[in-house]
Motif scaffolding. Structure first.
Motif, PDB file in Angstrom:
ATOM      1  N   LEU A 178      30.148   0.028  12.243  1.00 34.27           N
ATOM      2  CA  LEU A 178      29.518  -0.940  12.310  1.00 34.27           C
ATOM      3  C   LEU A 178      29.066  -1.202  10.790  1.00 34.27           C
ATOM      4  CD1 LEU A 178      28.381  -3.157  13.262  1.00 34.27           C
ATOM      5  CD2 LEU A 178      26.254  -2.017  14.191  1.00 34.27           C
ATOM      6  N   ALA A 179      28.978   0.329   9.960  1.00 46.54           N
ATOM      7  CA  ALA A 179      28.257  -0.166   9.360  1.00 46.54           C
ATOM      8  C   ALA A 179      29.439  -0.245   8.516  1.00 46.54           C
ATOM      9  CB  ALA A 179      27.263   1.178   8.234  1.00 46.54           C
ATOM     10  N   ARG A 180      30.360  -0.032   8.950  1.00 49.38           N
ATOM     11  CA  ARG A 180      32.148  -0.518   7.285  1.00 49.38           C
ATOM     12  C   ARG A 180      32.875  -1.350   7.297  1.00 49.38           C
ATOM     13  NH1 ARG A 180      32.503   4.931   8.782  1.00 49.38           N
ATOM     14  NH2 ARG A 180      34.686   4.411  10.241  1.00 49.38           N
TER      15      ARG A 180
ATOM     16  N   ARG B 118       7.742 -15.992  12.201  1.00 46.16           N
ATOM     17  CA  ARG B 118       6.565 -17.082  13.809  1.00 46.16           C
ATOM     18  C   ARG B 118       5.325 -16.471  12.646  1.00 46.16           C
ATOM     19  NH1 ARG B 118       7.935 -19.107  18.411  1.00 46.16           N
ATOM     20  NH2 ARG B 118       6.038 -20.433  18.114  1.00 46.16           N
ATOM     21  N   LEU B 119       4.916 -15.288  12.890  1.00 49.46           N
ATOM     22  CA  LEU B 119       3.278 -14.812  12.083  1.00 49.46           C
ATOM     23  C   LEU B 119       3.055 -15.541  10.412  1.00 49.46           C
ATOM     24  CD1 LEU B 119       2.402 -11.862  14.562  1.00 49.46           C
ATOM     25  CD2 LEU B 119       2.314 -14.378  14.785  1.00 49.46           C
ATOM     26  N   ASP B 120       3.916 -16.163   9.829  1.00 48.78           N
ATOM     27  CA  ASP B 120       3.738 -16.393   8.494  1.00 48.78           C
ATOM     28  C   ASP B 120       3.917 -14.992   7.943  1.00 48.78           C
ATOM     29  OD1 ASP B 120       4.182 -18.920   7.751  1.00 48.78           O
ATOM     30  OD2 ASP B 120       2.650 -19.327   7.181  1.00 48.78           O
ATOM     31  N   ARG B 121       4.897 -13.998   8.513  1.00 48.95           N
ATOM     32  CA  ARG B 121       4.729 -12.470   7.392  1.00 48.95           C
ATOM     33  C   ARG B 121       5.591 -12.161   6.737  1.00 48.95           C
ATOM     34  NH1 ARG B 121       1.539  -8.896  11.475  1.00 48.95           N
ATOM     35  NH2 ARG B 121       2.442  -7.071  10.079  1.00 48.95           N
ATOM     36  N   ASP B 122       6.118 -13.225   6.007  1.00 47.39           N
ATOM     37  CA  ASP B 122       7.452 -13.372   5.643  1.00 47.39           C
ATOM     38  C   ASP B 122       8.279 -12.236   5.095  1.00 47.39           C
ATOM     39  OD1 ASP B 122       8.016 -15.699   6.707  1.00 47.39           O
ATOM     40  OD2 ASP B 122       7.353 -16.859   5.022  1.00 47.39           O
ATOM     41  N   GLU B 123       7.222 -11.476   3.939  1.00 47.46           N
ATOM     42  CA  GLU B 123       7.987  -9.789   3.394  1.00 47.46           C
ATOM     43  C   GLU B 123       8.280  -9.294   4.482  1.00 47.46           C
ATOM     44  OE1 GLU B 123       4.839  -8.651   0.749  1.00 47.46           O
ATOM     45  OE2 GLU B 123       4.709 -10.559  -0.347  1.00 47.46           O
ATOM     46  N   ASP B 124       7.214  -9.100   5.546  1.00 43.81           N
ATOM     47  CA  ASP B 124       7.414  -7.687   6.649  1.00 43.81           C
ATOM     48  C   ASP B 124       9.075  -8.308   7.157  1.00 43.81           C
ATOM     49  OD1 ASP B 124       5.431  -6.757   6.201  1.00 43.81           O
ATOM     50  OD2 ASP B 124       4.215  -7.937   7.705  1.00 43.81           O
ATOM     51  N   ALA B 125       9.091 -10.056   7.688  1.00 47.50           N
ATOM     52  CA  ALA B 125      10.229  -9.728   8.077  1.00 47.50           C
ATOM     53  C   ALA B 125      11.099  -9.785   7.201  1.00 47.50           C
ATOM     54  CB  ALA B 125      10.665 -11.946   7.911  1.00 47.50           C
ATOM     55  N   MET B 126      10.625 -10.059   5.895  1.00 49.01           N
ATOM     56  CA  MET B 126      12.486 -10.117   5.556  1.00 49.01           C
ATOM     57  C   MET B 126      13.223  -8.693   4.995  1.00 49.01           C
ATOM     58  SD  MET B 126      14.300 -11.186   2.786  1.00 49.01           S
ATOM     59  CE  MET B 126      13.615 -11.814   1.926  1.00 49.01           C
ATOM     60  N   ARG B 127      11.761  -7.184   5.240  1.00 43.87           N
ATOM     61  CA  ARG B 127      11.881  -5.595   5.158  1.00 43.87           C
ATOM     62  C   ARG B 127      13.162  -6.030   6.288  1.00 43.87           C
ATOM     63  NH1 ARG B 127       7.029  -4.927   1.954  1.00 43.87           N
ATOM     64  NH2 ARG B 127       5.701  -4.634   4.786  1.00 43.87           N
ATOM     65  N   LEU B 128      12.515  -6.367   7.539  1.00 48.48           N
ATOM     66  CA  LEU B 128      13.045  -6.214   8.350  1.00 48.48           C
ATOM     67  C   LEU B 128      14.952  -5.735   8.754  1.00 48.48           C
ATOM     68  CD1 LEU B 128       9.608  -7.152  10.466  1.00 48.48           C
ATOM     69  CD2 LEU B 128      11.406  -4.634  10.985  1.00 48.48           C
ATOM     70  N   PHE B 129      14.652  -7.752   7.735  1.00 45.27           N
ATOM     71  CA  PHE B 129      16.175  -8.167   8.046  1.00 45.27           C
ATOM     72  C   PHE B 129      16.781  -7.157   6.854  1.00 45.27           C
ATOM     73  CE2 PHE B 129      14.324 -11.971   9.716  1.00 45.27           C
ATOM     74  CZ  PHE B 129      15.035 -12.065  10.957  1.00 45.27           C
ATOM     75  N   GLU B 130      16.500  -6.628   5.941  1.00 46.03           N
ATOM     76  CA  GLU B 130      17.705  -5.833   5.321  1.00 46.03           C
ATOM     77  C   GLU B 130      18.217  -4.466   5.779  1.00 46.03           C
ATOM     78  OE1 GLU B 130      14.294  -5.870   1.843  1.00 46.03           O
ATOM     79  OE2 GLU B 130      15.302  -7.816   0.780  1.00 46.03           O
ATOM     80  N   GLU B 131      16.569  -4.036   6.478  1.00 40.58           N
ATOM     81  CA  GLU B 131      17.152  -2.647   7.589  1.00 40.58           C
ATOM     82  C   GLU B 131      18.480  -2.982   8.510  1.00 40.58           C
ATOM     83  OE1 GLU B 131      15.748   0.476   7.045  1.00 40.58           O
ATOM     84  OE2 GLU B 131      15.098  -0.167   5.634  1.00 40.58           O
ATOM     85  N   VAL B 132      18.055  -4.550   9.243  1.00 38.31           N
ATOM     86  CA  VAL B 132      19.272  -4.537  10.426  1.00 38.31           C
ATOM     87  C   VAL B 132      20.221  -4.643   8.583  1.00 38.31           C
ATOM     88  CG1 VAL B 132      20.294  -6.760  11.169  1.00 38.31           C
ATOM     89  CG2 VAL B 132      17.635  -6.116  12.039  1.00 38.31           C
ATOM     90  N   LEU B 133      20.185  -5.209   8.031  1.00 37.79           N
ATOM     91  CA  LEU B 133      21.810  -5.087   7.001  1.00 37.79           C
ATOM     92  C   LEU B 133      22.134  -4.165   7.019  1.00 37.79           C
ATOM     93  CD1 LEU B 133      21.711  -8.592   4.967  1.00 37.79           C
ATOM     94  CD2 LEU B 133      23.151  -8.370   7.478  1.00 37.79           C
ATOM     95  N   LYS B 134      21.562  -3.292   6.820  1.00 39.02           N
ATOM     96  CA  LYS B 134      21.282  -1.840   6.826  1.00 39.02           C
ATOM     97  C   LYS B 134      22.219  -1.486   7.886  1.00 39.02           C
ATOM     98  CE  LYS B 134      18.416  -0.501   3.468  1.00 39.02           C
ATOM     99  NZ  LYS B 134      16.673   0.046   2.949  1.00 39.02           N
TER     100      LYS B 134
END
Length: 195
Positions: free
Chosen positions: A47-49, A155-171
């Motif tokens: 999946l990563a490749r 949804r909770l307006d915690r955009d920095e946390d959301a960004m980190r999570l979506f970056e982890e998803v892409l890893k």
């Protein structure tokens, strides 16, 4: 009152199987020709490749089928009925069934993930987050649960946390179009651009 969410990732990120597979039932979604050995690590490496979303799709489906395996006919039946209830938007019944799943199979990550989805749909974000944390403790590579947590953070307006999570998803799942779109939207919002 929660702020409206601009262009969220798909709710499908919270549910592990495509609607067609939920509809056909948990047992029918697991073909008999799946290898008996545990090749999950190899699937995540593939999946990563994966060079594209199209190439990733069959790998994603195999991982999701593995996640659906509870090892218990009773739990599989409860999951099937919960999926049917969710499809019918009977969240109360789905929640009752998934409560039973998590009691009968506390180490079955997909039961917690499905229940987190129902809590999200009921806008009970605290309980959804608690269940997502349980999913990630059991399967740290569960990109669907991670995306779900990212959606809640937005949804909770915690955009920095959301960004980190979506970056982890892409890893884990580099071809995830939903995570990539969420990151683009969050970056545009941070830069002050309309999304």
């Amino acid at each position: 009152m929660l702020p409206p969410e601009a262009a969220p990732p798909a709710i499908d990120d919270l549910a592990p199987l495509p609607e067609s597979e939920i509809e056909s039932g948990a047992r029918n979604a697991i073909p008999d020709d799946e290898p008996a050995q545990d090749d999950t690590d190899e699937l995540f490496e593939a999946l990563a490749r994966a060079p594209s979303a199209t190439a990733a799709r069959p790998i994603v489906a195999r991982i999701q089928r593995k996640w659906m395996r509870s090892g218990s006919a009773t739990v599989d039946l409860l999951m099937l009925r919960a999926g049917t209830a969710m499809k019918a938007k009977d969240n109360g019944l789905a929640l009752d069934l998934l409560d039973m799943v998590t009691r009968l199979a506390p180490d079955y990550a997909e039961g917690w993930n499905r229940r987190a989805t129902v809590f999200y749909l009921k806008q009970d974000f605290g309980r959804s987050v608690a269940d997502i944390e349980r999913v990630l403790a059991l399967e740290p590579r569960h990109w669907g649960a991670m995306s779900g947590l990212g959606i809640i953070m937005r949804r909770l307006d915690r955009d920095e946390d959301a960004m980190r999570l979506f970056e982890e998803v892409l890893k884990i799942h580099p071809a995830s179009e939903n995570a990539r779109k969420a990151i683009e939207d969050l970056a545009a919002k941070s830069a002050g651009s309309p999304t």
